[in-house]
Design a protein around this motif. Structure first.
Motif, PDB file in Angstrom:
ATOM      1  N   THR A  11     -23.276   5.616 -27.926  1.00 27.25           N
ATOM      2  CA  THR A  11     -23.295   6.603 -26.657  1.00 27.25           C
ATOM      3  C   THR A  11     -23.492   7.046 -27.409  1.00 27.25           C
ATOM      4  O   THR A  11     -23.547   7.493 -28.668  1.00 27.25           O
ATOM      5  CB  THR A  11     -22.342   7.101 -25.426  1.00 27.25           C
ATOM      6  OG1 THR A  11     -20.789   7.584 -26.048  1.00 27.25           O
ATOM      7  CG2 THR A  11     -21.735   5.175 -24.383  1.00 27.25           C
ATOM      8  N   THR A  20     -22.617  11.349 -27.004  1.00 21.71           N
ATOM      9  CA  THR A  20     -21.771  11.497 -27.416  1.00 21.71           C
ATOM     10  C   THR A  20     -21.210  10.779 -28.870  1.00 21.71           C
ATOM     11  O   THR A  20     -20.360  11.740 -29.155  1.00 21.71           O
ATOM     12  CB  THR A  20     -20.705  11.558 -26.378  1.00 21.71           C
ATOM     13  OG1 THR A  20     -20.715  11.697 -24.983  1.00 21.71           O
ATOM     14  CG2 THR A  20     -19.060  12.331 -26.478  1.00 21.71           C
ATOM     15  N   ARG A  41     -25.211  17.795 -28.765  1.00 25.48           N
ATOM     16  CA  ARG A  41     -25.375  16.971 -28.030  1.00 25.48           C
ATOM     17  C   ARG A  41     -27.286  17.227 -27.925  1.00 25.48           C
ATOM     18  O   ARG A  41     -27.355  16.057 -27.163  1.00 25.48           O
ATOM     19  CB  ARG A  41     -24.848  17.373 -26.469  1.00 25.48           C
ATOM     20  CG  ARG A  41     -25.110  15.817 -26.180  1.00 25.48           C
ATOM     21  CD  ARG A  41     -23.807  16.361 -24.519  1.00 25.48           C
ATOM     22  NE  ARG A  41     -23.927  15.487 -24.088  1.00 25.48           N
ATOM     23  CZ  ARG A  41     -23.798  14.157 -23.204  1.00 25.48           C
ATOM     24  NH1 ARG A  41     -23.356  13.418 -24.438  1.00 25.48           N
ATOM     25  NH2 ARG A  41     -24.208  13.087 -22.681  1.00 25.48           N
ATOM     26  N   SER A  91     -29.683  14.161 -28.062  1.00 24.25           N
ATOM     27  CA  SER A  91     -30.637  13.646 -26.900  1.00 24.25           C
ATOM     28  C   SER A  91     -32.366  13.980 -27.343  1.00 24.25           C
ATOM     29  O   SER A  91     -32.935  13.083 -26.707  1.00 24.25           O
ATOM     30  CB  SER A  91     -30.244  14.243 -25.936  1.00 24.25           C
ATOM     31  OG  SER A  91     -29.110  14.630 -25.403  1.00 24.25           O
ATOM     32  N   GLU A 115     -27.762   0.499 -19.609  1.00 22.14           N
ATOM     33  CA  GLU A 115     -26.945   1.698 -18.670  1.00 22.14           C
ATOM     34  C   GLU A 115     -25.861   1.271 -19.217  1.00 22.14           C
ATOM     35  O   GLU A 115     -25.135  -0.519 -19.058  1.00 22.14           O
ATOM     36  CB  GLU A 115     -26.710   0.490 -17.830  1.00 22.14           C
ATOM     37  CG  GLU A 115     -26.462   1.841 -16.446  1.00 22.14           C
ATOM     38  CD  GLU A 115     -27.187   1.883 -15.155  1.00 22.14           C
ATOM     39  OE1 GLU A 115     -25.862   0.255 -14.220  1.00 22.14           O
ATOM     40  OE2 GLU A 115     -27.977   2.288 -14.443  1.00 22.14           O
ATOM     41  N   HIS A 116     -24.497   2.216 -19.080  1.00 20.85           N
ATOM     42  CA  HIS A 116     -23.177   1.245 -19.179  1.00 20.85           C
ATOM     43  C   HIS A 116     -22.451   0.585 -18.100  1.00 20.85           C
ATOM     44  O   HIS A 116     -23.100   0.699 -16.479  1.00 20.85           O
ATOM     45  CB  HIS A 116     -22.743   3.028 -19.177  1.00 20.85           C
ATOM     46  CG  HIS A 116     -20.511   2.657 -19.983  1.00 20.85           C
ATOM     47  ND1 HIS A 116     -19.928   2.068 -19.572  1.00 20.85           N
ATOM     48  CD2 HIS A 116     -20.222   2.878 -20.877  1.00 20.85           C
ATOM     49  CE1 HIS A 116     -19.031   1.870 -19.685  1.00 20.85           C
ATOM     50  NE2 HIS A 116     -18.872   2.675 -20.528  1.00 20.85           N
ATOM     51  N   ASP A 120     -19.983   2.759 -15.668  1.00 20.81           N
ATOM     52  CA  ASP A 120     -19.515   3.957 -15.419  1.00 20.81           C
ATOM     53  C   ASP A 120     -21.474   4.631 -15.864  1.00 20.81           C
ATOM     54  O   ASP A 120     -22.262   4.368 -16.691  1.00 20.81           O
ATOM     55  CB  ASP A 120     -19.546   4.963 -16.427  1.00 20.81           C
ATOM     56  CG  ASP A 120     -20.007   6.547 -16.225  1.00 20.81           C
ATOM     57  OD1 ASP A 120     -20.374   7.834 -15.610  1.00 20.81           O
ATOM     58  OD2 ASP A 120     -19.522   7.672 -16.982  1.00 20.81           O
ATOM     59  N   ARG A 157     -23.122   6.954 -15.119  1.00 18.61           N
ATOM     60  CA  ARG A 157     -24.066   8.091 -15.615  1.00 18.61           C
ATOM     61  C   ARG A 157     -24.094   7.617 -16.749  1.00 18.61           C
ATOM     62  O   ARG A 157     -24.498   8.603 -17.613  1.00 18.61           O
ATOM     63  CB  ARG A 157     -22.829   9.413 -14.651  1.00 18.61           C
ATOM     64  CG  ARG A 157     -23.237   9.462 -13.709  1.00 18.61           C
ATOM     65  CD  ARG A 157     -22.396  10.412 -13.443  1.00 18.61           C
ATOM     66  NE  ARG A 157     -20.666   9.268 -13.836  1.00 18.61           N
ATOM     67  CZ  ARG A 157     -19.851  10.601 -14.033  1.00 18.61           C
ATOM     68  NH1 ARG A 157     -19.763  11.489 -14.246  1.00 18.61           N
ATOM     69  NH2 ARG A 157     -18.707   9.878 -14.612  1.00 18.61           N
ATOM     70  N   SER A 158     -23.743   6.752 -17.786  1.00 17.18           N
ATOM     71  CA  SER A 158     -23.674   6.913 -18.641  1.00 17.18           C
ATOM     72  C   SER A 158     -24.332   5.660 -19.359  1.00 17.18           C
ATOM     73  O   SER A 158     -24.922   5.234 -18.776  1.00 17.18           O
ATOM     74  CB  SER A 158     -22.290   6.648 -19.556  1.00 17.18           C
ATOM     75  OG  SER A 158     -21.868   6.876 -21.440  1.00 17.18           O
ATOM     76  N   TYR A 181     -25.181   3.203 -23.129  1.00 15.33           N
ATOM     77  CA  TYR A 181     -25.772   3.331 -24.298  1.00 15.33           C
ATOM     78  C   TYR A 181     -27.167   3.125 -25.546  1.00 15.33           C
ATOM     79  O   TYR A 181     -28.321   2.746 -24.437  1.00 15.33           O
ATOM     80  CB  TYR A 181     -24.909   1.629 -24.884  1.00 15.33           C
ATOM     81  CG  TYR A 181     -23.778   1.977 -24.420  1.00 15.33           C
ATOM     82  CD1 TYR A 181     -22.257   1.847 -25.433  1.00 15.33           C
ATOM     83  CD2 TYR A 181     -22.885   0.596 -23.645  1.00 15.33           C
ATOM     84  CE1 TYR A 181     -21.421   2.169 -25.186  1.00 15.33           C
ATOM     85  CE2 TYR A 181     -22.134   0.973 -23.173  1.00 15.33           C
ATOM     86  CZ  TYR A 181     -20.879   1.688 -24.311  1.00 15.33           C
ATOM     87  OH  TYR A 181     -19.621   1.114 -24.055  1.00 15.33           O
TER      88      TYR A 181
END
Length: 144
Positions: A51, A53, A63, A67, A83-84, A87, A89-90, A92
């Motif tokens: 991710t 993060t 961050r 990004s 897409e995670h 989640d 919203r997160s 990979y």
């Protein structure tokens, strides 16, 4: 007989670091990658996927900076975002085949530079430089 204290040439070290970075940048030219891009692709390859993060922590960058770099690498076809699964919203990021190919070229070219440096240094110097780098990266450095 008393020992003469050895002074650390900080400015000399900074100049050497600048030269090392410039030489690494030149070595990476054929791959088309810059040092920050190489570092990011190298970490993603090592982990297979990660991710933003995780990348910010691994690369010690903000961050926002991470990004921007990820977006640029996705735009250039070196990364894809997935897409995670748990989640929405997160996401990979993973290397594409094009990203793997560029990373392979970059590693090869930096390997040539590494061999040349190794040829110029004795084992004790290499060991000292590696130990210094490890201490600096672990946060064992003098306060400013």
């Amino acid at each position: 007989m008393s020992e003469i204290p050895i002074e650390l040439d900080l400015l000399g070290l900074l100049k050497a670091l600048q030269t090392l970075e410039r030489n690494a940048s030149v070595s990476l030219m054929y791959s088309g990658l810059r040092i920050p891009q190489f570092r990011m692709l190298n970490e993603i390859d090592r982990l297979d996927q990660c991710t933003v993060t995780e990348l910010t922590e691994l690369l010690s960058i903000t961050r926002g900076s991470c990004s921007v770099q990820v977006s640029e690498l996705v735009k250039n076809g070196l990364l894809i975002s997935v897409e995670h699964p748990s989640d929405r919203r997160s996401f990979y990021v993973c290397l594409t085949e094009h990203g793997r190919a560029k990373l392979s070229v970059a590693r090869r070219d930096l390997g040539v530079m590494q061999k040349e440096l190794k040829r110029q240094l004795d084992a004790a110097s290499i060991e000292s430089l590696n130990a210094f780098a490890t201490r600096m990266l672990m946060g064992h450095h003098p306060s400013v």
